[in-house]
Design a protein around this motif. Sequence first.
Motif, PDB file in Angstrom:
ATOM      1  N   MET A 161       0.683  -1.137  -0.265  1.00  0.00           N
ATOM      2  CA  MET A 161       0.173   0.045   0.087  1.00  0.00           C
ATOM      3  C   MET A 161       1.025   1.155   0.376  1.00  0.00           C
ATOM      4  O   MET A 161       0.532   2.574  -0.601  1.00  0.00           O
TER       5      MET A 161
ATOM      6  N   TYR B  67      -6.148   2.703  -3.157  1.00  0.00           N
ATOM      7  CA  TYR B  67      -6.427   2.341  -1.945  1.00  0.00           C
ATOM      8  C   TYR B  67      -7.568   2.042  -0.767  1.00  0.00           C
ATOM      9  O   TYR B  67      -7.807   2.767  -0.229  1.00  0.00           O
TER      10      TYR B  67
ATOM     11  N   ARG C  37      -9.212   2.396   4.966  1.00  0.00           N
ATOM     12  CA  ARG C  37      -8.526   3.222   3.476  1.00  0.00           C
ATOM     13  C   ARG C  37      -9.300   4.274   2.886  1.00  0.00           C
ATOM     14  O   ARG C  37     -10.778   3.606   3.067  1.00  0.00           O
TER      15      ARG C  37
END
Length: 356
Positions: A1, A47, A63
């Motif tokens: 990420m 994301y 997220r």
Amino acid sequence: MQAIVEQFRQRILAAGAAGSPLRLRGGGSKDWYGQQWDGEVLDTRAYAGIIDYEPTELVITARCGTPLAEIEAALAARNQMLAFEPPHFGPGATLGGVVACALSGPRRASAGALRDFVLGAVLLDGRGERLAFGGQVMKNVAGYDVSRLLAGSLGTLGLILDVSLKVLPLPLREATLRVVCAEIAALRLLNEWAGKPLPLSASCWHDGVLTVRLSGADAAVSAALQSLGGEVLAPQDAAAFWAALREQTHDFFAGPGSLWRLSVPPHASAIILPGRQLVEWGGAQRWLKLDGDADADEARRIRQAVAALGGHATLFRGGDKAVGVFHPLAPAVEKIHQRLRQAFDPAGIFNPHRMT
């Protein structure tokens, strides 16, 4: 990420250097909300994922690209919920968009607005810097107000990366009842009931019918049903009604024309305006549906009528956005907004025309 975050950062730095606006976008379920879009799309959906969920602490952190449906499913599995009942307005709704738009559903009047549940957030600002505000518990108040500022900012302060939200247990019991009455009588009842220890969690008046939802302990709901009277809806019908109200698939919202959101004190009397109205949140939120678009003069009359009651009016959906989507801010408040945007986004690249 981290690689995705670095890609976001490079896009932001490049846009800032070129003076090119970026259109921050998740699932696009609320693209219609606000003023005009501008800039190249920065898609946040890569994301995604729940970072941390502590049911015993009533906190979830996820997220920005995480689907809202995924978060709600995880909470429901532990008999918990997002108490502000955020609308999806489409299958692609993401957490970042939920926070950026800060829209709340039928439970808002009793449980609070989205910003009341924001505990912390991580932001990429216009300089590409990663800023963290708040925390994962209510006791951690460092920067708490700044994280709440992101609620309703429509992506104009930066790219929201992560958000920590307070969650609540699902009610032990819910029941919905209906009472036939005129708007004035409905507003009077709602204000009377608001002053009593009743487990009211949602309300809606439309077309001569007042619908209210009761949520809480079994004994409290049973006592309220006996006290208030009215017709009790079957559970499946009640669930469908409140979902349709939250997602604006109710018949009131159908058809062409413009939809105005009128925010007023709950004790305000009926607002005499052209078009059809629906009342929510104990009288604090009134929806006005016009058959056509309001021109500048009509928009001014709507806003003047609402301002006279101590409220404000938003062109929520449809209509001619040239009249202005959001109620004009007082000069002092507008200066504060400008300074905030300058502090977080000095190059003015984030959704530059979304709010003004």
